[in-house]
Write a protein that holds these residues in place. Sequence first.
Motif, short mmCIF file in Angstrom:
data_model
loop_
_atom_site.label_atom_id
_atom_site.label_comp_id
_atom_site.label_asym_id
_atom_site.label_seq_id
_atom_site.Cartn_x
_atom_site.Cartn_y
_atom_site.Cartn_z
N TYR A 98 -0.16 3.04 0.82
CA TYR A 98 -1.62 3.19 0.80
C TYR A 98 -2.25 3.50 2.15
N GLY A 99 -1.52 3.28 3.22
CA GLY A 99 -2.06 3.56 4.55
C GLY A 99 -3.34 2.81 4.83
N ASP A 100 -4.31 3.52 5.43
CA ASP A 100 -5.57 2.89 5.80
C ASP A 100 -6.50 2.64 4.62
N SER A 101 -6.12 3.10 3.43
CA SER A 101 -6.98 2.87 2.27
C SER A 101 -6.92 1.42 1.79
N VAL A 102 -5.95 0.66 2.31
CA VAL A 102 -5.91 -0.77 2.04
C VAL A 102 -6.01 -1.51 3.37
N CYS A 103 -6.92 -2.48 3.44
CA CYS A 103 -7.12 -3.29 4.65
C CYS A 103 -6.56 -4.68 4.38
N ILE A 104 -5.58 -5.08 5.16
CA ILE A 104 -4.88 -6.33 4.91
C ILE A 104 -5.19 -7.36 5.99
N PHE A 133 5.81 -15.03 14.42
CA PHE A 133 5.27 -14.70 13.09
C PHE A 133 4.17 -13.65 13.21
N VAL A 134 3.20 -13.89 14.08
CA VAL A 134 2.07 -12.96 14.18
C VAL A 134 2.51 -11.61 14.73
N LYS A 135 3.47 -11.62 15.63
CA LYS A 135 3.98 -10.34 16.16
C LYS A 135 4.63 -9.53 15.04
N MET A 136 5.35 -10.22 14.17
CA MET A 136 6.06 -9.54 13.09
C MET A 136 5.08 -8.93 12.08
N VAL A 137 4.05 -9.70 11.69
CA VAL A 137 3.12 -9.17 10.70
C VAL A 137 2.22 -8.09 11.29
N GLU A 138 1.91 -8.21 12.58
CA GLU A 138 1.13 -7.14 13.22
C GLU A 138 1.94 -5.85 13.26
N GLN A 139 3.19 -5.95 13.63
CA GLN A 139 4.05 -4.76 13.68
C GLN A 139 4.22 -4.14 12.28
N ALA A 140 4.20 -4.99 11.26
CA ALA A 140 4.35 -4.50 9.89
C ALA A 140 3.13 -3.73 9.42
N GLY A 141 1.98 -3.94 10.09
CA GLY A 141 0.78 -3.18 9.74
C GLY A 141 -0.43 -3.98 9.33
N SER A 142 -0.39 -5.30 9.46
CA SER A 142 -1.57 -6.10 9.13
C SER A 142 -2.76 -5.62 9.95
N ASP A 143 -3.91 -5.49 9.32
CA ASP A 143 -5.10 -4.97 10.01
C ASP A 143 -5.83 -6.05 10.80
N MET A 144 -5.67 -7.30 10.38
CA MET A 144 -6.31 -8.43 11.05
C MET A 144 -5.56 -9.70 10.70
N ILE A 145 -5.77 -10.72 11.49
CA ILE A 145 -5.10 -12.00 11.26
C ILE A 145 -6.13 -13.11 11.37
N THR A 146 -6.17 -13.97 10.36
CA THR A 146 -7.03 -15.15 10.38
C THR A 146 -6.16 -16.38 10.60
N ILE A 147 -6.51 -17.18 11.59
CA ILE A 147 -5.68 -18.34 11.97
C ILE A 147 -6.42 -19.63 11.71
N HIS A 148 -5.88 -20.43 10.79
CA HIS A 148 -6.35 -21.80 10.60
C HIS A 148 -5.56 -22.67 11.56
N GLY A 149 -6.26 -23.32 12.46
CA GLY A 149 -5.60 -24.03 13.54
C GLY A 149 -5.06 -25.39 13.17
N ARG A 150 -4.38 -25.47 12.04
CA ARG A 150 -3.69 -26.70 11.63
C ARG A 150 -2.35 -26.31 11.02
N THR A 151 -1.39 -27.23 11.04
CA THR A 151 -0.14 -27.01 10.34
C THR A 151 -0.37 -27.30 8.86
N LYS A 152 0.62 -27.00 8.03
CA LYS A 152 0.46 -27.25 6.59
C LYS A 152 0.38 -28.74 6.27
N ASN A 153 0.81 -29.58 7.22
CA ASN A 153 0.80 -31.03 6.99
C ASN A 153 -0.34 -31.74 7.71
#
Length: 337
Positions: A150-156, A172-192
């Motif tokens: 989909y290229g730029d027609s999908v914003c992830i 993790f963030v380096k990998m998803v950015e390289q994969a093409g994620s358009d933006m990253i939202t960070i919740h500053g807590r662990t899952k626990n």
Amino acid sequence: MPSPKSIPIRDPKYKPTNIIKQSKEQGRHVTIAGPMVRYSKLPFRELCRFYNLDIVYTPMILAREFVRNDIARYSDFTTNDKDKSVIVQCGVNSVSDFMKFIEMINPFVDGIGINCGCPIRDQIKEGIGAALMSKPKLVAEMISTAKAKYGDSVCIDTKIRIHNDINETIEFVKMVEQAGSDMITIHGRTKNTRSSTPVDLDAIKTLRKHINIPVIANGDCFTKKDFDRIVDYAKVDGVMSARGILANPALFTGLDKTPWSAVEMFMHLVTCYGLPFGLSQHHITQLLENVIPKSYIRQINELKNMIELIDYLDEHFILKRKGEDGFATAVEPQWRQ
């Protein structure tokens, strides 16, 4: 749901990354209403936009159920021509489900958010939400496959939590950015980490330095002062609020309590669009929790249907309807004498 081929192309100015770019050019940071299970439905999304929020999320939608089940589609997602800029939150753990989900829903939204942060135990058992924080290759594969088609027609947007070891999150963030994620939202807590524990702004600040695409901070934003503090400290492009927005959709305007205008506008929207009574009732009690005495909140919680709720509000307050002078403009509760 109409065929994607039968609807007009989305206006690119509402693409989340373009909203962020425009905000930056205006010298400000974006405001985002985060995804809340059940509560980020269409009436509440429009209420948020009444207070000029830039981007609004839907509740999390399970990709597998959405693509397989008509009932899930119609119950999970409704929209209209005012519903923009909107990001649909997606719970997914397979490339094939993600691709089918995008094909069906992308024409109706401005962005798609991969949920890598939901800490609910049942979701983690299903391999979605925070379970994906231990599967960066899978997340990257979902993103890269979508971008290849989909290229730029999908914003992830990849919405994440942090690991106990910040270096793992950096990778993790380096990998998803390289994969093409358009933006990253960070919740500053662990899952626990409990929500009562302060969000780790130092972790968000550290991660920001390793990311070259827009970054949104999530967690502990309940007032405009919180917003200013977070963007100043973490150097992010914007802030997402969920619990804060649920309690006060006008929080980014600088009002520390829900204005009465929000109650009037919400009641107008919910009676126009429809919403299960239990959700409508919960929204009203959340909006008024810190505004009116607790005894009134208890009475509202005892009401059985929408007619009783409207009658109750009319009995105790001046609840203006759209078209009446002063509709949705008051800040303080409009009590009847």
